[in-house]
Design a protein around this motif. Structure first.
Motif, short mmCIF file in Angstrom:
data_model
loop_
_atom_site.label_atom_id
_atom_site.label_comp_id
_atom_site.label_asym_id
_atom_site.label_seq_id
_atom_site.Cartn_x
_atom_site.Cartn_y
_atom_site.Cartn_z
N ARG A 138 1.41 -1.08 -0.18
CA ARG A 138 -0.40 0.05 0.02
C ARG A 138 0.88 0.91 -0.65
NH1 ARG A 138 -4.98 -0.84 -2.49
NH2 ARG A 138 -5.08 1.28 -1.32
N LYS A 140 3.58 1.67 -1.47
CA LYS A 140 4.53 1.79 -2.33
C LYS A 140 3.55 2.49 -3.22
CE LYS A 140 7.40 0.64 -5.66
NZ LYS A 140 8.77 0.94 -5.99
N VAL A 141 2.15 1.70 -3.65
CA VAL A 141 1.07 2.79 -4.16
C VAL A 141 1.47 3.79 -4.15
CG1 VAL A 141 -1.28 2.99 -4.19
CG2 VAL A 141 -0.41 0.23 -4.80
N GLU A 143 3.07 5.80 -3.18
CA GLU A 143 5.13 6.69 -3.28
C GLU A 143 4.80 6.92 -4.82
OE1 GLU A 143 8.22 4.39 -1.98
OE2 GLU A 143 9.40 4.33 -4.30
N ILE A 144 4.50 5.50 -5.73
CA ILE A 144 4.27 5.61 -6.68
C ILE A 144 3.24 6.39 -7.61
CG2 ILE A 144 3.33 4.04 -9.09
CD1 ILE A 144 4.52 1.58 -7.76
N ARG A 145 2.03 6.72 -7.42
CA ARG A 145 1.05 7.83 -7.46
C ARG A 145 1.70 9.66 -6.88
NH1 ARG A 145 -3.85 7.14 -4.04
NH2 ARG A 145 -3.94 4.97 -5.55
N ASN A 147 5.68 9.74 -7.55
CA ASN A 147 6.66 10.11 -8.84
C ASN A 147 5.63 9.93 -9.81
OD1 ASN A 147 8.48 9.89 -6.76
ND2 ASN A 147 9.07 7.61 -7.07
N GLU A 148 4.50 9.15 -10.08
CA GLU A 148 4.15 9.68 -11.34
C GLU A 148 4.20 10.81 -12.27
OE1 GLU A 148 1.06 6.51 -13.61
OE2 GLU A 148 0.80 7.82 -12.17
N GLN A 151 6.64 12.80 -14.23
CA GLN A 151 8.00 12.19 -15.09
C GLN A 151 7.04 13.27 -15.95
OE1 GLN A 151 10.20 10.63 -15.23
NE2 GLN A 151 10.24 10.44 -12.81
N ARG A 152 5.84 13.11 -15.68
CA ARG A 152 5.11 13.92 -16.50
C ARG A 152 5.49 14.90 -17.39
NH1 ARG A 152 -0.45 11.24 -14.46
NH2 ARG A 152 0.02 8.67 -15.90
N LEU A 153 6.00 15.39 -16.11
CA LEU A 153 6.20 17.38 -17.15
C LEU A 153 7.98 17.09 -16.65
CD1 LEU A 153 4.40 18.56 -14.77
CD2 LEU A 153 4.03 18.81 -17.18
N PHE A 154 8.99 16.02 -16.93
CA PHE A 154 9.75 16.18 -17.20
C PHE A 154 10.76 17.03 -17.58
CE2 PHE A 154 13.42 13.54 -19.02
CZ PHE A 154 14.17 13.47 -17.70
N VAL A 155 10.71 17.23 -18.59
CA VAL A 155 11.31 18.16 -19.70
C VAL A 155 11.08 19.60 -20.04
CG1 VAL A 155 11.63 18.90 -22.74
CG2 VAL A 155 11.37 16.18 -21.59
N LEU A 156 9.27 20.26 -19.33
CA LEU A 156 9.42 21.14 -19.26
C LEU A 156 10.65 21.30 -18.21
CD1 LEU A 156 5.86 21.17 -19.93
CD2 LEU A 156 7.66 22.13 -21.41
N LYS A 158 13.05 20.27 -16.26
CA LYS A 158 14.74 20.06 -16.87
C LYS A 158 14.78 21.40 -18.08
CE LYS A 158 16.94 16.54 -17.88
NZ LYS A 158 18.01 15.59 -19.54
#
Ligand code: SF4
Ligand code: SF4
Lengths: 164, 541
Positions: A138, A140-141, A143-145, A147-148, A151-156, A158
């Motif tokens: 639970r 982990k779930v 934590e994943i939420r 992090n996710e 990642q979606r705005l990674f380039v912006l 960066k």
């Protein structure tokens, strides 16, 4: 720590009976049509849930009646708890299947007195291990939420970092 | 079957006829983690879609329009006339059960209403009640039921719990495509404003600025320039990326995640190196800056509206043809809908590779080819200088994304590329790949974090096969050619198979490409040190 000697001698027929009944009861925690599918589809890729239970429960029973090696137990339980932690179960339901073993052992094994008490204690301990694993899943779930989204705005992010 | 399984005679025959009382009368529970939030009113307003309001699926009152039932039934009638397939799918299912256990959501959740046959039955039972004689006269016998608010809620729950992956249709002897049933059910739900934000917001953004995130032209340009700079740091090669260049030979359209999300971004770097390597005369566009088309998860009308911009931009820029990037459902739209909705694109030419001269006849009508087709052809003709040892740190497997695999049959090209750019490639078990591939569990607009638990259930069969090749061969990289996959497989694997990363096929192409004038490559495109840093072993594939 070395695992101890077996707690009780179990014949092949007894093992089959215990494990078969336990599996049937765990499968019955799913809706009827599903429990039949989980029991019957032999292909491990088409039926990962049934496969995990079919493979895992006998090994867990071997530990309860045998050496009770916690590291090995965790290895086997981990997969099952990963599954039950995200299915439609409350925490008590996700873990509760461990306790099904108690009445089954009473019916099938010729155990009594101290041996029976020791078996019960092991089952309790098994349930506690299961609960810890459940909580880890639970967390982990959650934590994943978090992090996710990042990642979606990674380039912006960066690119913004570089310009600053 | 293992000896521990209860004997068959302990189990009654599986009966795929819906147990009448059970499923018809149990209202759904909206448990957190297993559904997507409702579309924000501003997005619906922007798209001029019906019934914009503040509401959530777990609310008791869904604030439906007063005549919601008439609206839905009228919408159904209209669609039964318009789409012959819809009426057929409603009529011909014989409940043979061949599809029943083929859905990843059923396999992972165990919820019988996730059996494709029952999912469709949710709609079929209403169809029978209002559109067949038997259903009107003897509803119980005919398995028909009234359209009530509870039924509508059930539709919402289960039709936004189908990723439209079409795996079930592969097994149906009648060719019933439950994904299409879901599409139509969602279209009906949309008529009364029951839609999910994760699908509608990208549609609204796309409509406004051309891509899902609503990145505006200057933001698009920034991201591309940022990638060009980074690529120079990594390889010592400065590539040029023409933006909206009139008269270029090719318009290249990628999913927008390629230029703003990770790990997609490394795939973008791969494309850019490839185009530079072969000197392709191409352009990208800030207007057609999205391959994805979430209209597919909304309505036919919306597919058409969003797809239109590809052709319009191609016409405006006067290119000869289009190449599309590593996008999943974009290819379903192109392969199955684009031509009839917005085509034929007579003003474009049949794609011909300027490097090899190959004429892509299969795209004679849509004038659009997949980047994997383009690259595989280059490799086949020995036009790429490749050093596959630069991918030696990866043990690679390949996930067939549902749409390229099942909607366009793109099965060999990505594998052919991977075998040429990497030296350790392992297939997952046969019944989990190619046409039988298991969905990531997050497609069709369901990949949002509030729905994570459901996604983890649905993704279990995929992850389970990845786990098998990880444990058996030490696989540490799952490659794929879909932007939704690249966003949603990393969290899935993090939960079920830690230690396996996700990458696009063209990221590995980019690693392997030996560029003219490059500096010694010490890292891959992620900036990770290479396994063996030696002078390149060049092979002409
Ligand atoms: S299309 Fe995919 S998600 Fe939908 S019912 Fe069929 S198998 Fe399940
Ligand atoms: S396989 Fe086709 S005919 Fe058989 S139950 Fe499924 S949808 Fe119906």
């Amino acid at each position: 720590m070395d695992p101890g000697p077996p707690l009780i001698a179990v014949s092949a027929a007894e093992r089959e009976a215990v494990v078969g009944r336990w599996l049937a009861r765990v499968l019955a925690t799913y809706p009827e049509q599903t429990s039949r599918f989980l029991a019957r589809e032999p292909d491990r890729f088409r039926n990962p849930v049934g496969h995990a239970l079919r493979e895992g429960l006998p090994l867990l029973f071997d530990e309860v009646s045998g050496a009770f090696d916690v590291a090995r137990i965790e290895g086997v339980l981990d997969e099952i708890m990963h599954i039950r932690a995200v299915q439609d179960f409350r925490a008590s339901e996700a873990v509760g299947f461990i306790f099904f073993l108690k009445p089954i052992l009473r019916e099938i094994l010729a155990a009594s007195g101290a041996t029976l008490e020791a078996l019960d204690r092991r089952i309790d301990q098994l349930a506690l291990v299961a609960f810890d694993l459940y909580m880890k899943c639970r967390e982990k779930v959650a934590e994943i939420r978090v992090n996710e989204a990042r990642q979606r705005l990674f380039v912006l992010e960066k690119a913004a970092g570089r310009r600053m | 079957m293992s000896e521990t399984v209860p004997k068959p005679d302990e189990l009654v025959q599986i009966d795929y006829r819906p147990p009448v009382r059970d499923w018809m009368h149990t209202p759904v529970q909206f448990r957190r983690g297993t559904f997507c939030y409702a579309a924000a009113p501003k997005n619906l307003k922007y798209l001029e879609m019906p019934n914009p309001r503040d509401w959530q699926p777990m609310d008791e009152d869904w604030k439906l329009p007063e005549n919601w039932r008439e609206i839905i039934l009228e919408g159904m009638r209209e669609r039964l006339e318009k789409f012959r397939s819809f009426r057929l799918f409603m009529d011909i299912c014989v409940r043979c059960g061949a599809c029943a256990d083929k859905c990843h959501f059923y396999i992972g959740s165990g919820d019988p209403k996730n059996m494709p046959v029952l999912r469709a039955e949710l709609l079929r039972s209403v169809y029978r009640r209002y559109f067949t004689l038997a259903g009107r006269l003897a509803p119980k016998l005919a398995g028909a039921r009234d359209l009530t608010v509870d039924v509508l809620k059930e539709w919402f729950y289960y039709f936004y719990q189908c990723t439209e992956c079409r795996r079930c249709s592969v097994f149906c002897p009648y060719g019933i495509d439950t994904a299409e049933v879901t599409m139509l059910a969602r279209e009906l739900l949309n008529l009364v404003g029951c839609n999910i934000n994760w699908a509608i917001e990208p549609v609204a953004n796309c409509f406004r600025t051309g891509n899902h995130l609503g990145v505006q032209p200057h933001g698009f340009k920034d991201s591309i320039e940022f990638a060009v700079d980074e690529l120079e740091d990594l390889t010592g090669v400065r590539v040029e990326v023409p933006i909206m260049k009139k008269g270029a030979e090719v318009l290249f359209i990628m999913p927008s995640a390629d230029y703003f999300a990770s790990p997609h971004y490394y795939t973008l770097l791969g494309y850019l190196l490839l185009f530079h390597h072969v000197g392709l005369d191409y352009t990208v566009s800030a207007y057609a800056s999205e391959g994805g088309n979430f209209g597919l998860f909304t309505s036919h009308e919306m597919i058409k509206r969003l797809n239109d911009k590809m052709y319009r931009e191609a016409r405006r820029l006067k290119v000869k043809y289009l190449i599309g990037g590593e996008c999943g459902h974009m290819w379903r739209v192109i392969h199955q809908y684009m031509d009839t909705m917005n085509g034929p694109a007579d003003f474009l030419e049949v794609p011909v590779s300027p490097v090899t001269g190959t004429r892509f006849e299969h795209a004679a009508s849509t004038k659009m080819i997949h980047i994997c087709e383009f690259t595989a052809d280059l490799i086949r003709h020995g036009k790429l200088k490749l050093d596959p040892s630069r991918n030696d740190h990866w043990k690679v497997t390949f996930h067939d994304s549902c749409n390229p695999a099942r909607a366009m049959g793109l099965l060999e090209e990505p594998r052919y590329i991977l075998r040429n750019v990497a030296r350790h490639f392992y297939e997952m078990p046969e019944n989990t790949i190619r046409e039988q591939t298991f969905c990531c569990g997050s497609g069709s607009g369901l990949g949002t974090d509030e729905n994570l638990e459901m996604r983890l259930r649905g993704g279990l069969p995929r992850a389970n096969a990845v786990k098998y090749v990880r444990d058996r061969f030490g696989v540490n990289l799952l490659t794929c050619i879909c932007a939704i996959d690249k966003a949603t497989l990393p969290p899935l694997l993090d939960y079920w198979v830690p230690g396996v990363e996700v990458a696009g096929v063209h990221e590995l192409v980019g690693n392997a490409l030996v560029m003219e004038g490059e500096k010694p490559r010490t890292t891959d495109l992620r900036g990770q040190p290479l396994a063996s840093i030696q002078p390149p072993e060049v092979t002409h594939a």
